[in-house]
Design an enzyme around this catalytic site. Sequence first.
Site, short mmCIF file in Angstrom:
data_model
loop_
_atom_site.label_atom_id
_atom_site.label_comp_id
_atom_site.label_asym_id
_atom_site.label_seq_id
_atom_site.Cartn_x
_atom_site.Cartn_y
_atom_site.Cartn_z
N VAL A 1 0.74 -1.26 -0.06
CA VAL A 1 0.12 -0.04 -0.01
C VAL A 1 1.06 1.32 -0.07
CG1 VAL A 1 -1.91 1.12 1.45
CG2 VAL A 1 -1.86 -1.25 1.39
N ALA B 1 9.60 6.09 6.13
CA ALA B 1 10.36 5.22 6.95
C ALA B 1 10.31 3.74 6.72
CB ALA B 1 9.84 5.88 8.37
N LYS C 1 -6.28 -1.50 11.29
CA LYS C 1 -7.47 -1.70 11.82
C LYS C 1 -7.23 -2.52 13.22
CE LYS C 1 -6.56 -3.70 8.70
NZ LYS C 1 -6.21 -4.18 7.41
N ASP D 1 -9.24 -10.45 11.58
CA ASP D 1 -9.41 -9.35 10.94
C ASP D 1 -10.79 -8.82 10.61
OD1 ASP D 1 -7.85 -7.58 8.65
OD2 ASP D 1 -9.60 -8.52 7.77
N LYS E 1 -12.50 -4.89 12.28
CA LYS E 1 -13.26 -4.10 11.22
C LYS E 1 -14.64 -4.04 12.03
CE LYS E 1 -10.55 -5.52 7.48
NZ LYS E 1 -9.95 -6.30 6.35
N1 HSE Z 1 -6.35 -9.47 4.59
C1 HSE Z 1 -7.46 -8.58 4.46
C2 HSE Z 1 -8.55 -9.22 3.64
C3 HSE Z 1 -7.03 -7.36 4.04
O1 HSE Z 1 -8.14 -10.29 3.09
O2 HSE Z 1 -9.42 -8.74 3.46
C4 HSE Z 1 -6.56 -6.35 4.98
O3 HSE Z 1 -7.38 -6.32 5.98
#
Ligand code: HSE
Length: 429
Positions: A13, A42, A102, A198, A202
């Site tokens: 990114v 950095a 996140k 993850d 979110k």
């Molecule tokens: N690894 C995450 C996904 C993307 O597969 O959606 C970053 O949060």
Amino acid sequence: MEVKIALLGCGTVGTQVARLIDEQAEDLTARAGATLKIIGIAVRDVAAPRDPSIDRSLLTDDAEAIIAQADIVIELIGGIEPARTYILSAFAHGVSVVTGNKALLAAHGPELYDAAAGADVDLYYEAAVAGAVPVVYGLRESLAGDRITAVLGIVNGTTNYILDEMTTKGLEFEDVLAEAQRLGYAEADPTADVNGHDAAAKCAILASLAFHSRVSAEDVHVHGIRDVTADDIAAATRSGYVVKLIATARRRPQGIEVHVGPTLVPLSHPLASVHGPFNAVVIEAESADRLMFYGRGAGGAPTASAVLSDVVAAASHIVGGGHAPRELIYADLPVLSPSQAISRFQVEVEVDDQVGVLTKVTGVFARHDVSISSVFQDTGHTHSADRPVCRLTVTTHAASQEDLEATIEELNDSTFVAGVNHVIRVEES
Ligand code: HSE
């Protein structure tokens, strides 16, 4: 006027952010009202190979030095530390922050929001949820005049890709995961994706924004997709559903319900048509009714798009005054325990194929106040060599998880039950 940017992290990114700031300089200057200038990038290893678009003279391993000179810090390191320390350092220097982190927001959001507000600078994080999909902006600003009742999302592309491949190709989880890793769609360590963590981070961010209350990742009841089988998916398909990993945040009279888990989504639901690695978030609001935000939830350029929208907003505040929306937690709703969650469920149970057993099974559901919507019976199975059984697929009306768990417990303790094969939530259409 020039707005000085310190970029922390130069992975997929970060590389795209640097490229786009350079390539779109004219447009971004016109929109922000100032020239955006990267003063340093950095990285952990300055000597590591980089994309040729990266100006290597900007690379440094001294993040604090560039933070101290910046107007905006873009944090794309990920994880808790050192990202948290760098963001707090930016606020201490009076510097606005744009982040896609996140995990950090879901774990330490209140500390970061308070520090940003105390320093009177911006904290933006559109890229933290669903990549390019502008759902943070949608909740924080576009829907600021409405009362949101539910947010349902496919917010993890890796798991949606895996479930989609399992559905369309009839493959098992492990086989699809291995292929996804080989193709680079899934991370070498896909644990946070497949275990649902993850998505839970979110979900916590979305719930906090939707219900103006603090919800952390720890509040979210999580179940990943590792134990979803090709058989489960085939059964879902036969009954008009598709299995999706759904992040749910709902406002109930007693508080907020938040969970992430495999869910049967009816084919008529808009989330059923979200395929491959795409993300989508459905928002239900009292006045607006149902909205769906859809797009790419990961990847360099899509996530960089979200980062740059935040950078333009933060830069325009530096130029013209004003600030990002602050954390709004006035509603202060309690987060409900997982047992209080209300949902429809589907339960597959193996029972002895004998007279009267169906009545006994439905009696167990009735004793725990769980109303049955449909029962499908599939005969001719064997639980063990000397135990012929039939499989009952029982779909319930809305019930509390507590009542459903008590039902499962009694089923498991019943002599006429050989086993409860699976329990899965069912979404309304
Ligand atoms: N690894 C995450 C996904 C993307 O597969 O959606 C970053 O949060």
